[in-house]
Design a protein around this motif. Structure first.
Motif, PDB file in Angstrom:
ATOM      1  N   ARG A   1       6.020  17.215   9.217  1.00  0.00           N
ATOM      2  CA  ARG A   1       4.646  17.330   9.958  1.00  0.00           C
ATOM      3  C   ARG A   1       4.029  15.652  10.432  1.00  0.00           C
ATOM      4  NH1 ARG A   1       3.170  22.340  11.625  1.00  0.00           N
ATOM      5  NH2 ARG A   1       4.146  23.785  10.476  1.00  0.00           N
ATOM      6  N   GLN A   2       4.724  14.686   9.727  1.00  0.00           N
ATOM      7  CA  GLN A   2       4.448  13.544   9.969  1.00  0.00           C
ATOM      8  C   GLN A   2       4.549  13.217  11.488  1.00  0.00           C
ATOM      9  OE1 GLN A   2       6.766  14.485   8.051  1.00  0.00           O
ATOM     10  NE2 GLN A   2       6.870  13.355   6.048  1.00  0.00           N
ATOM     11  N   PRO A   3       3.585  12.021  11.908  1.00  0.00           N
ATOM     12  CA  PRO A   3       3.707  11.435  13.475  1.00  0.00           C
ATOM     13  C   PRO A   3       5.307  11.136  13.401  1.00  0.00           C
ATOM     14  CG  PRO A   3       1.898  10.697  12.377  1.00  0.00           C
ATOM     15  CD  PRO A   3       2.407  11.440  11.421  1.00  0.00           C
ATOM     16  N   VAL A   4       5.920  11.377  14.476  1.00  0.00           N
ATOM     17  CA  VAL A   4       7.426  10.835  14.745  1.00  0.00           C
ATOM     18  C   VAL A   4       7.467  10.285  16.113  1.00  0.00           C
ATOM     19  CG1 VAL A   4       9.736  11.853  15.118  1.00  0.00           C
ATOM     20  CG2 VAL A   4       8.401  12.976  13.485  1.00  0.00           C
ATOM     21  N   GLN A   5       8.183   9.284  16.173  1.00  0.00           N
ATOM     22  CA  GLN A   5       8.362   8.492  17.444  1.00  0.00           C
ATOM     23  C   GLN A   5      10.050   8.599  17.419  1.00  0.00           C
ATOM     24  OE1 GLN A   5       8.825   3.995  18.089  1.00  0.00           O
ATOM     25  NE2 GLN A   5       6.976   4.572  19.430  1.00  0.00           N
ATOM     26  N   LEU A   6      10.284   9.429  18.987  1.00  0.00           N
ATOM     27  CA  LEU A   6      11.895   9.791  18.888  1.00  0.00           C
ATOM     28  C   LEU A   6      12.565   8.958  20.022  1.00  0.00           C
ATOM     29  CD1 LEU A   6      13.915  11.895  17.909  1.00  0.00           C
ATOM     30  CD2 LEU A   6      12.920  13.406  19.528  1.00  0.00           C
ATOM     31  N   TRP A   7      13.429   8.475  19.944  1.00  0.00           N
ATOM     32  CA  TRP A   7      14.216   7.682  20.883  1.00  0.00           C
ATOM     33  C   TRP A   7      15.765   8.290  21.340  1.00  0.00           C
ATOM     34  CZ3 TRP A   7      12.019   3.140  23.242  1.00  0.00           C
ATOM     35  CH2 TRP A   7      10.974   2.776  22.674  1.00  0.00           C
ATOM     36  N   ARG A   8      15.900   8.182  22.489  1.00  0.00           N
ATOM     37  CA  ARG A   8      17.152   8.733  23.103  1.00  0.00           C
ATOM     38  C   ARG A   8      17.432   7.883  24.298  1.00  0.00           C
ATOM     39  NH1 ARG A   8      18.672  12.118  27.618  1.00  0.00           N
ATOM     40  NH2 ARG A   8      16.617  12.629  28.119  1.00  0.00           N
TER      41      ARG A   8
ATOM     42  N   LEU B   1      14.671  11.719   9.099  1.00  0.00           N
ATOM     43  CA  LEU B   1      14.256  13.226   9.338  1.00  0.00           C
ATOM     44  C   LEU B   1      14.420  13.877   8.134  1.00  0.00           C
ATOM     45  CD1 LEU B   1      15.526  13.704  13.084  1.00  0.00           C
ATOM     46  CD2 LEU B   1      13.142  13.563  12.436  1.00  0.00           C
ATOM     47  N   ALA B   2      15.266  13.841   7.460  1.00  0.00           N
ATOM     48  CA  ALA B   2      15.608  14.522   5.946  1.00  0.00           C
ATOM     49  C   ALA B   2      14.729  14.021   5.026  1.00  0.00           C
ATOM     50  CB  ALA B   2      17.122  14.338   5.698  1.00  0.00           C
ATOM     51  N   VAL B   3      14.537  12.753   4.921  1.00  0.00           N
ATOM     52  CA  VAL B   3      13.781  12.310   3.907  1.00  0.00           C
ATOM     53  C   VAL B   3      12.277  12.682   4.208  1.00  0.00           C
ATOM     54  CG1 VAL B   3      12.497  10.233   2.840  1.00  0.00           C
ATOM     55  CG2 VAL B   3      15.174  10.188   3.176  1.00  0.00           C
ATOM     56  N   ALA B   4      11.851  12.838   5.458  1.00  0.00           N
ATOM     57  CA  ALA B   4      10.443  13.372   5.762  1.00  0.00           C
ATOM     58  C   ALA B   4      10.450  14.743   5.559  1.00  0.00           C
ATOM     59  CB  ALA B   4      10.104  12.931   6.997  1.00  0.00           C
ATOM     60  N   GLY B   5      11.578  15.420   5.188  1.00  0.00           N
ATOM     61  CA  GLY B   5      11.255  17.129   4.851  1.00  0.00           C
ATOM     62  C   GLY B   5      12.270  17.821   5.553  1.00  0.00           C
TER      63      GLY B   5
ATOM     64  N   ASP C   1       0.857  -1.410   0.180  1.00  0.00           N
ATOM     65  CA  ASP C   1       0.046  -0.114  -0.312  1.00  0.00           C
ATOM     66  C   ASP C   1       0.883   1.199   0.130  1.00  0.00           C
ATOM     67  OD1 ASP C   1      -1.609   1.964   0.550  1.00  0.00           O
ATOM     68  OD2 ASP C   1      -2.893   0.863   2.066  1.00  0.00           O
ATOM     69  N   ALA C   2       0.951   2.143  -1.172  1.00  0.00           N
ATOM     70  CA  ALA C   2       1.915   3.166  -1.324  1.00  0.00           C
ATOM     71  C   ALA C   2       1.483   4.256  -0.438  1.00  0.00           C
ATOM     72  CB  ALA C   2       1.868   3.565  -2.820  1.00  0.00           C
ATOM     73  N   LYS C   3       0.278   4.308   0.227  1.00  0.00           N
ATOM     74  CA  LYS C   3      -0.196   5.158   0.997  1.00  0.00           C
ATOM     75  C   LYS C   3       0.436   4.967   2.571  1.00  0.00           C
ATOM     76  CE  LYS C   3      -4.195   6.481  -2.067  1.00  0.00           C
ATOM     77  NZ  LYS C   3      -5.494   6.956  -2.040  1.00  0.00           N
ATOM     78  N   ARG C   4       0.770   3.920   2.773  1.00  0.00           N
ATOM     79  CA  ARG C   4       1.169   3.548   3.973  1.00  0.00           C
ATOM     80  C   ARG C   4       2.551   3.104   3.911  1.00  0.00           C
ATOM     81  NH1 ARG C   4      -2.267  -1.488   5.505  1.00  0.00           N
ATOM     82  NH2 ARG C   4      -1.889  -0.998   7.706  1.00  0.00           N
TER      83      ARG C   4
ATOM     84  N   VAL D   1      21.687  19.164  -2.397  1.00  0.00           N
ATOM     85  CA  VAL D   1      20.562  19.369  -2.634  1.00  0.00           C
ATOM     86  C   VAL D   1      19.875  18.142  -1.754  1.00  0.00           C
ATOM     87  CG1 VAL D   1      18.627  18.744  -4.198  1.00  0.00           C
ATOM     88  CG2 VAL D   1      20.606  20.005  -5.157  1.00  0.00           C
ATOM     89  N   TRP D   2      18.884  18.426  -1.165  1.00  0.00           N
ATOM     90  CA  TRP D   2      18.536  17.525   0.108  1.00  0.00           C
ATOM     91  C   TRP D   2      16.976  16.750  -0.543  1.00  0.00           C
ATOM     92  CZ3 TRP D   2      21.263  16.193   4.012  1.00  0.00           C
ATOM     93  CH2 TRP D   2      22.173  17.149   4.691  1.00  0.00           C
ATOM     94  N   THR D   3      17.101  15.414  -0.595  1.00  0.00           N
ATOM     95  CA  THR D   3      16.128  14.698  -1.083  1.00  0.00           C
ATOM     96  C   THR D   3      14.903  14.518  -0.071  1.00  0.00           C
ATOM     97  OG1 THR D   3      17.562  13.610  -2.413  1.00  0.00           O
ATOM     98  CG2 THR D   3      15.394  12.519  -2.227  1.00  0.00           C
ATOM     99  N   HIS D   4      13.869  14.805  -0.264  1.00  0.00           N
ATOM    100  CA  HIS D   4      12.450  14.526   0.568  1.00  0.00           C
ATOM    101  C   HIS D   4      11.626  13.569  -0.263  1.00  0.00           C
ATOM    102  CE1 HIS D   4      14.182  17.762   2.746  1.00  0.00           C
ATOM    103  NE2 HIS D   4      14.056  18.623   1.718  1.00  0.00           N
ATOM    104  N   ASP D   5      10.770  12.943   0.475  1.00  0.00           N
ATOM    105  CA  ASP D   5       9.740  12.059  -0.139  1.00  0.00           C
ATOM    106  C   ASP D   5       8.542  12.323   0.705  1.00  0.00           C
ATOM    107  OD1 ASP D   5       8.362   9.684  -1.217  1.00  0.00           O
ATOM    108  OD2 ASP D   5       9.794   8.505  -1.169  1.00  0.00           O
ATOM    109  N   PRO D   6       7.475  12.831  -0.036  1.00  0.00           N
ATOM    110  CA  PRO D   6       6.129  12.854   0.536  1.00  0.00           C
ATOM    111  C   PRO D   6       5.317  11.486   0.975  1.00  0.00           C
ATOM    112  CG  PRO D   6       6.141  13.688  -1.760  1.00  0.00           C
ATOM    113  CD  PRO D   6       7.523  13.403  -1.165  1.00  0.00           C
ATOM    114  N   ARG D   7       5.918  10.584   0.475  1.00  0.00           N
ATOM    115  CA  ARG D   7       5.145   9.317   0.734  1.00  0.00           C
ATOM    116  C   ARG D   7       5.271   8.689   2.175  1.00  0.00           C
ATOM    117  NH1 ARG D   7       7.502   6.404  -4.452  1.00  0.00           N
ATOM    118  NH2 ARG D   7       9.278   7.146  -3.577  1.00  0.00           N
ATOM    119  N   ILE D   8       6.463   9.296   2.861  1.00  0.00           N
ATOM    120  CA  ILE D   8       6.704   8.934   4.179  1.00  0.00           C
ATOM    121  C   ILE D   8       5.781   9.435   5.046  1.00  0.00           C
ATOM    122  CG2 ILE D   8       8.468   8.873   5.983  1.00  0.00           C
ATOM    123  CD1 ILE D   8       9.262   7.213   3.631  1.00  0.00           C
ATOM    124  N   LYS D   9       4.825   8.446   5.691  1.00  0.00           N
ATOM    125  CA  LYS D   9       3.745   9.051   6.553  1.00  0.00           C
ATOM    126  C   LYS D   9       3.988   9.071   8.131  1.00  0.00           C
ATOM    127  CE  LYS D   9       1.462   9.914   2.729  1.00  0.00           C
ATOM    128  NZ  LYS D   9       1.224  11.121   2.417  1.00  0.00           N
TER     129      LYS D   9
END
Length: 323
Positions: free
Chosen positions: A236-243, A166-170, A149-152, A206-214
């Motif tokens: 703007r996508q939901p992010v789960q961040l670990w430290r 994070l870079a791919v996500a924008g 499913d390309a939307k997921r 040039v930074w590469t982004h991919d709007p398909r990353i949800k």
């Protein structure tokens, strides 16, 4: 009402996990072409109905059905980016957990920043570009691409891979901040790497982004300080961040914490008590622990295997919810 909804969701996750508890995992290993560099190595894990068996995977082992038929349709995809000097196999347990839960998982080895090819680790703009090539391949050319499913589509990354997703996500870092950062913290790992491999800051990056990353899971992200609010405004996508609480490689508060504070929407943030940087890697085999003890040795009292049971469970739950 929110409490009831939360309880229902937790029950749903438990049922979903149980439904996949006895599922087998298929595995493929191949390379894809890169028009700007050497072929990119990829490992893919996915649900299958075939019988698995124990097989070698670099310095580890996995129980998988090699090149078996995919089971399921309209499956979500998660693409994994490893850390500095790693490989596609560095998050085996997480890939297996996701595949057991019904995800297709593709992990790449980053050319220029892997244990096989360590020659260009500071060309970090290459990482999101390579990441997107793998996502393109999985959605457009992989043998079973029509059953994804390309939307997921989600992204998971650790350390330099945490930066990559994070870079791919924008996200867009300001690499000029590295100068002041490294003058203040010359012993930090990223500054040691830059000292050995200077950044060509005059290059047209040039930074590469991919709007398909949800959805994004970022563990101990490198160069977190370089983003700032402006650099992460488009994530703007939901992010789960670990430290890791005791991260001596990318110390608090310059990396994961800097990302947490700069994201436009508060992430689902986790701080792992008593953990070190490399505890986010798959628990080491005896062979790897002997060969590379620096990435395999945890602090006294920290059980990496027990932590990864929770880590993987929380990642599966996050991607199930977000995708």
């Amino acid at each position: 009402m929110r409490s009831i909804i939360a309880q229902v969701f937790v029950a749903f996750i438990a049922i979903a996990a149980a439904s996949h508890a006895d599922a087998a995992v298929g595995f493929q290993h191949f390379s894809i072409s890169d028009p700007q560099g050497p072929p990119i190595e990829v490992g893919v894990w996915y649900p299958t109905g075939a019988a698995p068996k124990l097989q070698a995977l670099e310095s580890d082992q996995q129980v998988v059905a090699r090149d078996a038929a995919l089971a399921g349709d309209r499956l979500p995809l998660v693409v994994i980016s490893h850390g500095h000097g790693g490989s596609y196999a560095g998050h085996l347990d997480t890939a297996m957990a996701l595949a057991n839960a019904g995800f297709v998982v593709a992990a790449l080895t980053h050319n220029g920043d892997s244990w096989r090819d360590p020659g260009n680790p500071t060309a970090i703009w290459e990482r999101p570009r390579q990441f997107k090539l793998v996502t393109d391949y999985m959605l457009d050319a992989w043998g079973d691409h029509g059953r994804i499913d390309a939307k997921r589509v989600g992204a998971f990354g650790f350390s330099a891979g945490g930066f990559t997703v994070l870079a791919v996500a924008g996200g867009e870092p300001d690499l000029r901040t590295l100068g002041d950062h490294c003058r203040a913290h010359p012993a930090f790992e990223d500054c040691q790497i830059v000292e050995r491999h200077p950044l060509p800051l005059d290059a047209d990056i040039v930074w590469t982004h991919d709007p398909r990353i949800k959805a994004v899971v970022s563990a101990a992200p490198a160069l977190g300080f370089a983003f700032g609010r402006k650099g992460l405004a488009a994530v703007r996508q939901p992010v789960q961040l670990w430290r890791a609480e005791d991260d001596q490689v990318l110390p608090h508060p310059y990396y994961a914490e800097a990302v947490r504070l700069a994201l436009p929407t508060s992430p689902e943030a986790h701080v792992v008590a008593n953990a070190g940087h490399y505890d986010f890697l798959t628990p080491c085999s005896a062979q790897l622990a002997t060969r590379v003890p620096a990435i395999c040795t945890s602090r006294p009292g920290f059980d990496r295997a027990a932590f990864h049971e929770r880590f993987d469970r929380d990642i599966v739950a996050f991607f199930t919810r977000a995708l």
